[in-house]
Design a protein around this motif. Structure first.
Motif, PDB file in Angstrom:
ATOM      1  N   ALA A 190       0.825  -1.204   0.000  1.00  0.00           N
ATOM      2  CA  ALA A 190       0.000   0.000   0.000  1.00  0.00           C
ATOM      3  C   ALA A 190       0.860   1.256   0.000  1.00  0.00           C
ATOM      4  CB  ALA A 190      -0.907   0.008   1.226  1.00  0.00           C
ATOM      5  N   ASN A 191       0.236   2.360  -0.363  1.00  0.00           N
ATOM      6  CA  ASN A 191       0.828   3.691  -0.249  1.00  0.00           C
ATOM      7  C   ASN A 191      -0.049   4.543   0.642  1.00  0.00           C
ATOM      8  OD1 ASN A 191       3.199   3.516  -1.864  1.00  0.00           O
ATOM      9  ND2 ASN A 191       1.915   3.518  -3.703  1.00  0.00           N
ATOM     10  N   ASP A 192       0.534   5.052   1.713  1.00  0.00           N
ATOM     11  CA  ASP A 192      -0.243   5.903   2.600  1.00  0.00           C
ATOM     12  C   ASP A 192      -0.047   7.375   2.244  1.00  0.00           C
ATOM     13  OD1 ASP A 192       2.381   5.981   3.410  1.00  0.00           O
ATOM     14  OD2 ASP A 192       1.977   5.683   5.544  1.00  0.00           O
ATOM     15  N   THR A 193      -1.056   8.166   2.538  1.00  0.00           N
ATOM     16  CA  THR A 193      -1.018   9.612   2.332  1.00  0.00           C
ATOM     17  C   THR A 193      -1.035  10.275   3.698  1.00  0.00           C
ATOM     18  OG1 THR A 193      -2.250   9.391   0.263  1.00  0.00           O
ATOM     19  CG2 THR A 193      -2.159  11.579   1.252  1.00  0.00           C
ATOM     20  N   ASP A 197       1.957  17.944   7.987  1.00  0.00           N
ATOM     21  CA  ASP A 197       2.940  17.878   9.082  1.00  0.00           C
ATOM     22  C   ASP A 197       3.469  16.468   9.315  1.00  0.00           C
ATOM     23  OD1 ASP A 197       0.795  16.605  10.241  1.00  0.00           O
ATOM     24  OD2 ASP A 197       0.430  18.120  11.785  1.00  0.00           O
ATOM     25  N   LYS A 198       3.026  15.504   8.471  1.00  0.00           N
ATOM     26  CA  LYS A 198       3.503  14.111   8.521  1.00  0.00           C
ATOM     27  C   LYS A 198       3.103  13.376   9.805  1.00  0.00           C
ATOM     28  CE  LYS A 198       5.752  15.084   4.731  1.00  0.00           C
ATOM     29  NZ  LYS A 198       5.213  14.678   3.422  1.00  0.00           N
ATOM     30  N   LYS A 199       2.125  13.917  10.541  1.00  0.00           N
ATOM     31  CA  LYS A 199       1.767  13.287  11.807  1.00  0.00           C
ATOM     32  C   LYS A 199       0.601  12.314  11.692  1.00  0.00           C
ATOM     33  CE  LYS A 199       3.331  17.015  14.888  1.00  0.00           C
ATOM     34  NZ  LYS A 199       2.907  18.003  15.926  1.00  0.00           N
ATOM     35  N   TYR A 200      -0.232  12.486  10.682  1.00  0.00           N
ATOM     36  CA  TYR A 200      -1.439  11.670  10.591  1.00  0.00           C
ATOM     37  C   TYR A 200      -1.601  11.086   9.184  1.00  0.00           C
ATOM     38  CZ  TYR A 200      -2.464  14.214  14.884  1.00  0.00           C
ATOM     39  OH  TYR A 200      -2.385  14.763  16.139  1.00  0.00           O
ATOM     40  N   VAL A 201      -2.202   9.909   9.142  1.00  0.00           N
ATOM     41  CA  VAL A 201      -2.485   9.241   7.874  1.00  0.00           C
ATOM     42  C   VAL A 201      -3.902   9.609   7.443  1.00  0.00           C
ATOM     43  CG1 VAL A 201      -2.726   7.013   6.712  1.00  0.00           C
ATOM     44  CG2 VAL A 201      -0.955   7.322   8.453  1.00  0.00           C
ATOM     45  N   THR A 202      -4.049  10.071   6.207  1.00  0.00           N
ATOM     46  CA  THR A 202      -5.388  10.425   5.708  1.00  0.00           C
ATOM     47  C   THR A 202      -5.976   9.339   4.819  1.00  0.00           C
ATOM     48  OG1 THR A 202      -4.440  11.590   3.800  1.00  0.00           O
ATOM     49  CG2 THR A 202      -4.855  12.883   5.807  1.00  0.00           C
ATOM     50  N   ASP A 258      12.408  -3.179  18.695  1.00  0.00           N
ATOM     51  CA  ASP A 258      12.686  -1.966  19.470  1.00  0.00           C
ATOM     52  C   ASP A 258      14.155  -1.568  19.360  1.00  0.00           C
ATOM     53  OD1 ASP A 258      10.113  -1.592  20.371  1.00  0.00           O
ATOM     54  OD2 ASP A 258      10.434  -2.626  22.284  1.00  0.00           O
ATOM     55  N   SER A 259      15.020  -2.554  19.476  1.00  0.00           N
ATOM     56  CA  SER A 259      16.461  -2.266  19.469  1.00  0.00           C
ATOM     57  C   SER A 259      16.970  -1.916  18.072  1.00  0.00           C
ATOM     58  CB  SER A 259      17.237  -3.468  20.020  1.00  0.00           C
ATOM     59  OG  SER A 259      17.053  -4.611  19.179  1.00  0.00           O
ATOM     60  N   THR A 260      16.202  -2.329  17.066  1.00  0.00           N
ATOM     61  CA  THR A 260      16.608  -2.053  15.685  1.00  0.00           C
ATOM     62  C   THR A 260      16.085  -0.712  15.207  1.00  0.00           C
ATOM     63  OG1 THR A 260      16.633  -4.415  15.183  1.00  0.00           O
ATOM     64  CG2 THR A 260      16.533  -2.909  13.306  1.00  0.00           C
ATOM     65  N   GLY A 261      14.780  -0.491  15.421  1.00  0.00           N
ATOM     66  CA  GLY A 261      14.147   0.762  15.015  1.00  0.00           C
ATOM     67  C   GLY A 261      14.084   0.893  13.502  1.00  0.00           C
ATOM     68  N   GLY A 262      13.855   2.106  13.049  1.00  0.00           N
ATOM     69  CA  GLY A 262      13.858   2.389  11.614  1.00  0.00           C
ATOM     70  C   GLY A 262      12.593   2.009  10.880  1.00  0.00           C
ATOM     71  N   ILE A 263      11.476   1.824  11.609  1.00  0.00           N
ATOM     72  CA  ILE A 263      10.235   1.422  10.939  1.00  0.00           C
ATOM     73  C   ILE A 263       9.089   2.374  11.291  1.00  0.00           C
ATOM     74  CG2 ILE A 263      10.877  -1.009  10.740  1.00  0.00           C
ATOM     75  CD1 ILE A 263       8.310  -0.081  13.323  1.00  0.00           C
ATOM     76  N   ALA A 264       8.070   2.324  10.464  1.00  0.00           N
ATOM     77  CA  ALA A 264       6.839   3.073  10.715  1.00  0.00           C
ATOM     78  C   ALA A 264       5.675   2.123  10.498  1.00  0.00           C
ATOM     79  CB  ALA A 264       6.735   4.271   9.776  1.00  0.00           C
ATOM     80  N   TRP A 265       4.550   2.374  11.169  1.00  0.00           N
ATOM     81  CA  TRP A 265       3.406   1.486  10.997  1.00  0.00           C
ATOM     82  C   TRP A 265       2.113   2.286  10.981  1.00  0.00           C
ATOM     83  CZ3 TRP A 265       6.349   2.136  15.222  1.00  0.00           C
ATOM     84  CH2 TRP A 265       5.730   2.413  16.449  1.00  0.00           C
ATOM     85  N   ASP A 266       1.140   1.778  10.233  1.00  0.00           N
ATOM     86  CA  ASP A 266      -0.180   2.385  10.107  1.00  0.00           C
ATOM     87  C   ASP A 266      -1.234   1.403  10.589  1.00  0.00           C
ATOM     88  OD1 ASP A 266       0.969   4.583   8.896  1.00  0.00           O
ATOM     89  OD2 ASP A 266       0.489   3.940   6.859  1.00  0.00           O
ATOM     90  N   THR A 267      -2.363   1.929  11.025  1.00  0.00           N
ATOM     91  CA  THR A 267      -3.500   1.088  11.417  1.00  0.00           C
ATOM     92  C   THR A 267      -4.763   1.579  10.722  1.00  0.00           C
ATOM     93  OG1 THR A 267      -4.191   2.415  13.344  1.00  0.00           O
ATOM     94  CG2 THR A 267      -2.447   0.787  13.690  1.00  0.00           C
ATOM     95  N   TRP A 268      -5.677   0.660  10.490  1.00  0.00           N
ATOM     96  CA  TRP A 268      -6.964   1.005   9.869  1.00  0.00           C
ATOM     97  C   TRP A 268      -8.059   0.158  10.502  1.00  0.00           C
ATOM     98  CZ3 TRP A 268      -8.950  -1.805   4.999  1.00  0.00           C
ATOM     99  CH2 TRP A 268     -10.244  -1.352   4.665  1.00  0.00           C
ATOM    100  N   GLY A 269      -9.090   0.801  11.013  1.00  0.00           N
ATOM    101  CA  GLY A 269     -10.223   0.078  11.584  1.00  0.00           C
ATOM    102  C   GLY A 269     -10.269   0.196  13.098  1.00  0.00           C
ATOM    103  N   GLY A 270     -11.240  -0.499  13.673  1.00  0.00           N
ATOM    104  CA  GLY A 270     -11.376  -0.519  15.119  1.00  0.00           C
ATOM    105  C   GLY A 270     -11.973   0.747  15.697  1.00  0.00           C
ATOM    106  N   SER A 271     -12.760   1.483  14.903  1.00  0.00           N
ATOM    107  CA  SER A 271     -13.416   2.688  15.404  1.00  0.00           C
ATOM    108  C   SER A 271     -14.580   2.320  16.326  1.00  0.00           C
ATOM    109  CB  SER A 271     -13.929   3.541  14.244  1.00  0.00           C
ATOM    110  OG  SER A 271     -14.991   2.866  13.585  1.00  0.00           O
TER     111      SER A 271
END
Length: 306
Positions: A190-193, A197-202, A258-271
């Motif tokens: 996927a591609n997230d938008t 300010d790069k803080k939230y996924v739209t 945790d010790s490696t780092g360098g990742i980002a993650w998104d979530t969708w659902g669960g409202s």
């Protein structure tokens, strides 16, 4: 129809009475049951809809909604023709809903019962957890006049979508077995938008992993049923559990990641709304922090190997 027929019989009786009153002779003796040989039509009933049919795009609807116009198109079409929704199951609401004066709304127990059934049937229809597919499922209940006519069925509708805003994708062909074999309906990458300010996924748009992309789907977290935990607690739980699933997808523990780092993650659902209708599933996506597009899968790789 029955009331109309009764009015007709009454009219015939009145006409005969007037006719007889205008004659000088005595009335002939009969059985006194002028309406006895009239056959009454059966009581009208709202027909139960068919499964295995599809409905074409109607109006200007572009994203999935509980009241998508296509759900109420009167004439289904074969699923080999262009369509936006498919009826894959038709069920009956529990007896506890029979005495309601109107159809259940999202958040009501009856709607949750229908949604839960549709989710179970979707897994069977697709061949896997429907959360893993690029689809939205919607229980469609009778319209108000159908409910007043005694309808207590619900239709399970499945719609292919292209992103987490649930933009509709027109199809030719059934969605059945979409998670079997080559899994043509599976969410992969996927591609997230993001906001400026790069803080939230739209939005998160689905794409094949062979094409340049930011994120990859790592699975769905499904908490147990129970009371809605609250917005803040749910946000924390979603983040923690999608992080854990992401680590497992890479073949790591959460502490190793945790010790490696360098990742980002998104979530969708669960409202809160989806929780209330019976869908607690949260889809999880993982990518690297620098947001460099890549091709291919990151499954089983450490972030340094992305």
């Amino acid at each position: 129809m029955r009331r109309g027929r009764r009015r007709l019989v009454a009219g015939v009786v009145a006409a005969l009475a007037l006719s007889l009153a205008g004659c000088g002779g005595a009335a002939t003796v009969g059985d006194g049951d002028l309406g006895g040989d009239w056959a009454l039509l059966p009581e009208a009933k709202v027909p139960t809809p068919d499964a295995g049919v599809c409905r074409p795009k109607t109006g200007d609807d572009k994203v999935v909604d509980w009241t998508l116009a296509a759900f109420f198109a009167e004439r289904p079409v074969p699923c080999t023709q262009s369509h936006v929704t498919e009826t894959y199951y038709v069920g009956k609401l529990p007896a506890s809903q029979s005495d309601r004066t109107s159809p259940p709304d999202p958040g009501d127990a009856g709607f949750k019962s229908a949604y839960t059934s549709c989710a179970k049937q979707a897994n069977t229809f697709l061949g896997g957890d429907f959360h893993d597919a690029r689809v939205s499922i919607v229980p469609v209940l009778p319209l108000e006049h159908e409910w007043q006519g005694g309808a207590r069925w619900y239709r399970c509708e499945i719609v292919e979508i292209s992103d987490t805003l649930e933009k509709i994708v027109a199809r030719t062909g059934s969605a059945k077995d979409g998670l079997r074999g080559s899994k043509p309906l599976a969410i992969t990458c996927a591609n997230d938008t993001l906001t400026d300010d790069k803080k939230y996924v739209t939005n998160i748009a689905f794409i094949a992993c062979a094409k340049p992309h930011y994120m990859e789907y790592t699975g769905t977290w499904l908490p147990g049923d129970g009371k809605w935990p609250g917005k803040d607690a749910q946000a924390t739980a979603k983040s923690r559990n999608c992080y854990r699933l992401g680590a497992e997808y890479l073949g790591m523990t959460a502490s190793e990641l945790d010790s490696t780092g360098g990742i980002a993650w998104d979530t969708w659902g669960g409202s809160e709304l989806m929780w209330s209708v019976g869908d607690r599933g949260v889809r999880c996506f993982l990518g690297d922090y620098d947001r460099k597009k890549r091709t291919g899968s990151i499954k089983g790789k450490k972030p340094s190997e992305f």
